[in-house]
Design an enzyme around this catalytic site. Structure first.
Site, PDB file in Angstrom:
ATOM      1  CE  LYS A 114      -4.336   1.093   0.545  1.00  0.00           C
ATOM      2  NZ  LYS A 114      -5.418   0.541  -0.684  1.00  0.00           N
TER       3      LYS A 114
ATOM      4  N   GLY B 254     -23.841   3.992   3.059  1.00  0.00           N
ATOM      5  CA  GLY B 254     -22.422   4.323   2.034  1.00  0.00           C
ATOM      6  C   GLY B 254     -23.446   4.169   0.425  1.00  0.00           C
TER       7      GLY B 254
ATOM      8  N   GLY C 145     -22.182   5.099  -2.004  1.00  0.00           N
ATOM      9  CA  GLY C 145     -21.268   5.246  -2.928  1.00  0.00           C
ATOM     10  C   GLY C 145     -20.697   4.348  -3.996  1.00  0.00           C
TER      11      GLY C 145
ATOM     12  CB  VAL D  20     -18.983  -0.726  -3.250  1.00  0.00           C
ATOM     13  CG1 VAL D  20     -19.453  -2.302  -2.956  1.00  0.00           C
ATOM     14  CG2 VAL D  20     -17.158  -0.111  -4.060  1.00  0.00           C
TER      15      VAL D  20
HETATM   16  P1  NAI Z   1     -17.627   5.579  -2.233  1.00  0.00           P
HETATM   17  O1  NAI Z   1     -15.709   6.808  -1.715  1.00  0.00           O
HETATM   18  O2  NAI Z   1     -17.686   5.940  -3.165  1.00  0.00           O
HETATM   19  O3  NAI Z   1     -18.109   5.884  -1.176  1.00  0.00           O
HETATM   20  C1  NAI Z   1     -18.675   5.915   0.030  1.00  0.00           C
HETATM   21  C2  NAI Z   1     -20.243   6.343   0.645  1.00  0.00           C
HETATM   22  O4  NAI Z   1     -20.250   6.209   1.929  1.00  0.00           O
HETATM   23  C3  NAI Z   1     -19.734   7.427   0.001  1.00  0.00           C
HETATM   24  O5  NAI Z   1     -21.272   8.361  -0.542  1.00  0.00           O
HETATM   25  C4  NAI Z   1     -20.282   8.588   1.749  1.00  0.00           C
HETATM   26  O6  NAI Z   1     -20.552   9.728   1.888  1.00  0.00           O
HETATM   27  C5  NAI Z   1     -20.970   8.036   2.504  1.00  0.00           C
HETATM   28  N1  NAI Z   1     -20.380   7.941   3.991  1.00  0.00           N
HETATM   29  C6  NAI Z   1     -19.737   8.102   4.587  1.00  0.00           C
HETATM   30  N2  NAI Z   1     -19.647   7.902   5.610  1.00  0.00           N
HETATM   31  C7  NAI Z   1     -20.580   7.730   5.763  1.00  0.00           C
HETATM   32  C8  NAI Z   1     -21.849   7.334   6.960  1.00  0.00           C
HETATM   33  N3  NAI Z   1     -20.722   7.436   8.510  1.00  0.00           N
HETATM   34  N4  NAI Z   1     -23.290   7.207   7.000  1.00  0.00           N
HETATM   35  C9  NAI Z   1     -23.122   6.215   5.955  1.00  0.00           C
HETATM   36  N5  NAI Z   1     -22.736   6.874   4.908  1.00  0.00           N
HETATM   37  C10 NAI Z   1     -20.915   7.286   4.835  1.00  0.00           C
HETATM   38  O7  NAI Z   1     -16.757   4.699  -1.793  1.00  0.00           O
HETATM   39  P2  NAI Z   1     -16.583   3.329  -2.464  1.00  0.00           P
HETATM   40  O8  NAI Z   1     -15.325   2.763  -3.936  1.00  0.00           O
HETATM   41  O9  NAI Z   1     -17.922   3.158  -2.385  1.00  0.00           O
HETATM   42  O10 NAI Z   1     -16.036   1.714  -1.425  1.00  0.00           O
HETATM   43  C11 NAI Z   1     -16.741   2.308  -0.076  1.00  0.00           C
HETATM   44  C12 NAI Z   1     -16.292   1.035   1.024  1.00  0.00           C
HETATM   45  O11 NAI Z   1     -15.424  -0.074   0.066  1.00  0.00           O
HETATM   46  C13 NAI Z   1     -14.573   1.852   1.436  1.00  0.00           C
HETATM   47  O12 NAI Z   1     -14.429   1.591   3.045  1.00  0.00           O
HETATM   48  C14 NAI Z   1     -13.468   1.224   0.164  1.00  0.00           C
HETATM   49  O13 NAI Z   1     -12.484   1.070   1.008  1.00  0.00           O
HETATM   50  C15 NAI Z   1     -14.319  -0.239   0.455  1.00  0.00           C
HETATM   51  N6  NAI Z   1     -13.863  -0.519  -0.607  1.00  0.00           N
HETATM   52  C16 NAI Z   1     -14.044  -0.517  -2.010  1.00  0.00           C
HETATM   53  C17 NAI Z   1     -13.598  -1.052  -3.209  1.00  0.00           C
HETATM   54  C18 NAI Z   1     -13.794  -0.027  -4.413  1.00  0.00           C
HETATM   55  O14 NAI Z   1     -13.969  -1.135  -5.755  1.00  0.00           O
HETATM   56  N7  NAI Z   1     -14.741   0.787  -5.035  1.00  0.00           N
HETATM   57  C19 NAI Z   1     -12.526  -1.699  -2.821  1.00  0.00           C
HETATM   58  C20 NAI Z   1     -12.628  -2.908  -1.657  1.00  0.00           C
HETATM   59  C21 NAI Z   1     -13.263  -1.649  -0.739  1.00  0.00           C
END
Ligand code: NAI
Length: 348
Positions: free
Chosen positions: A83, A180, A182, A184
């Site tokens: 990382k 969340g 986002g 995923v």
């Molecule tokens: P993202 O940043 O697109 O989405 C995360 C969402 O969570 C955002 O919309 C944010 O506003 C929301 N959020 C943050 N704190 C919150 C809370 N307390 N309550 C409700 N919503 C909240 O990130 P993404 O890419 O969707 O990833 C989500 C998780 O999965 C992260 O922890 C990331 O590290 C993990 N992950 C993602 C991968 C990927 O392919 N994108 C791969 C492996 C793990």
């Protein structure tokens, strides 16, 4: 780049090598950690984050690189874990000069470490890195949608858990609560709804809610404070780390927890806490391995194959079934079993 001794750090876990990078002309301060490379070159994203101190950044890179080793080993990938973290505000400090200087540092490792997108690093940043170094993954047209594969992996793991708790693996007619919406969370909601399931979700960002609601109007939105308390089949943390605190675990009503967020357990004891409460917790690094399975396929000697990626991601269900089986047989909670299987694979 200078190799540093981190043996006294709390998060040290036999890391193979850790480097500190400082290039004041380019405004670059970073760490690269290679946790283990017994199975092959280390892989892991580059995080661009406004850490308060170098100590905090170092702790993060040590913890995250270790997690990558476990994730790659459990997914049976020919890779170890690494990382990188760049210290700075991605909105104001990230520029071409800094990223170019960082790419030169990656070149110095001569292929010991392959990296790509993570928090604070966008596809365009990774494309810029790719124009300066060959050791970049996830910036080709074939593999540049890791979130879909991550969501598909979570969906597979969820099916194994549903089979255990409800004797039927389908999400049809089941309700899943997602924290969340986002990249995923949204893809996961789409998969669940297409399979005839229902989705309740919450997000702190009104924009994320509005995008998801426009695309998928069937999602029912609730406040973030109550999303984990829903009376549903699965609670799925897809937001930030350390979602599963002891207080939250006491309030969870679903028999299953399975989501995409990295490092969901606030402390290791929380894995056992859920087990004692009768909640089946699918270890995060198993459920969310789809994204890395997809991007490392670019490094396969025969070139990227979507069919192989699909097989790899679907295999997450089988690994989840195995962990559930062993957990019952050995009377140990699933995270312990997953750790042991991963360790066996990378020969810790
Ligand atoms: P993202 O940043 O697109 O989405 C995360 C969402 O969570 C955002 O919309 C944010 O506003 C929301 N959020 C943050 N704190 C919150 C809370 N307390 N309550 C409700 N919503 C909240 O990130 P993404 O890419 O969707 O990833 C989500 C998780 O999965 C992260 O922890 C990331 O590290 C993990 N992950 C993602 C991968 C990927 O392919 N994108 C791969 C492996 C793990």
């Amino acid at each position: 780049m200078k190799q540093i001794n981190v043996q006294k750090e709390k998060e040290f876990d036999g890391h193979k090598a850790v480097f500190r990078i400082e290039n004041s002309k380019a405004g670059l301060r970073a760490f690269i950690a290679i946790h283990n490379d017994n199975r092959g070159p280390a892989v892991g994203g580059t995080r661009f984050f406004p850490y308060h101190s170098e100590k905090e950044a170092l702790a993060d890179v040590l913890r995250l690189s270790r997690g990558m080793t476990y994730k790659a080993a459990l997914a049976d990938l020919p890779h170890g874990g690494g990382k990188a973290v760049i210290i700075g505000n991605p909105k104001t400090d990230k520029n071409k000069e800094l990223l170019s200087a960082y790419a030169e540092e990656i070149n110095e490792l001569s292929g010991q470490f392959f990296t790509g997108e993570d928090v604070g690093m966008m596809v365009d940043d990774v494309k810029l890195l790719k124009s300066k170094t060959n050791f970049i993954i996830g910036a080709t047209p074939e593999s540049d949608n890791p979130s879909y594969w991550t969501a598909l992996g979570v969906f597979q793991a969820m099916q194994a858990a549903l089979e255990e708790k409800f004797s039927a693996s389908s999400t049809h007619g089941k309700t899943i609560a997602i924290r969340g919406l986002g990249k995923v969370g949204r893809e996961l909601a789409r998969l669940i709804l297409s399979a005839g399931g229902n989705v309740i979700a919450a997000d702190i960002d009104p924009d994320a809610i509005s995008i998801a609601s426009k695309e998928l109007p069937a999602i029912k939105i609730v406040p973030t404070e109550v999303i984990h308390m829903q009376d549903v089949a699965v609670y799925s943390p897809c937001a930030m780390s350390k979602d599963l605190t002891s207080e939250r675990i006491d309030e969870i009503k679903s028999p299953i927890v399975c989501g995409a967020a990295n490092s969901q357990l606030a402390t290791r004891a929380d894995g056992e806490r859920m087990h004692q409460k009768g909640i089946l917790y699918i270890p995060d690094y198993l459920a969310n391995a789809g994204g890395i399975i997809n991007v490392v396929d670019e490094l396969h000697p025969d070139g990227y194959s979507i069919e192989r990626v699909k097989r790899g991601v679907e295999h997450i269900k089988k690994t989840a079934q195995k962990i559930i089986r062993l957990s019952k047989k050995e009377k140990k909670y699933p995270s312990l079993i997953a750790d042991a299987l991963a360790k066996k694979n990378f020969k810790a």
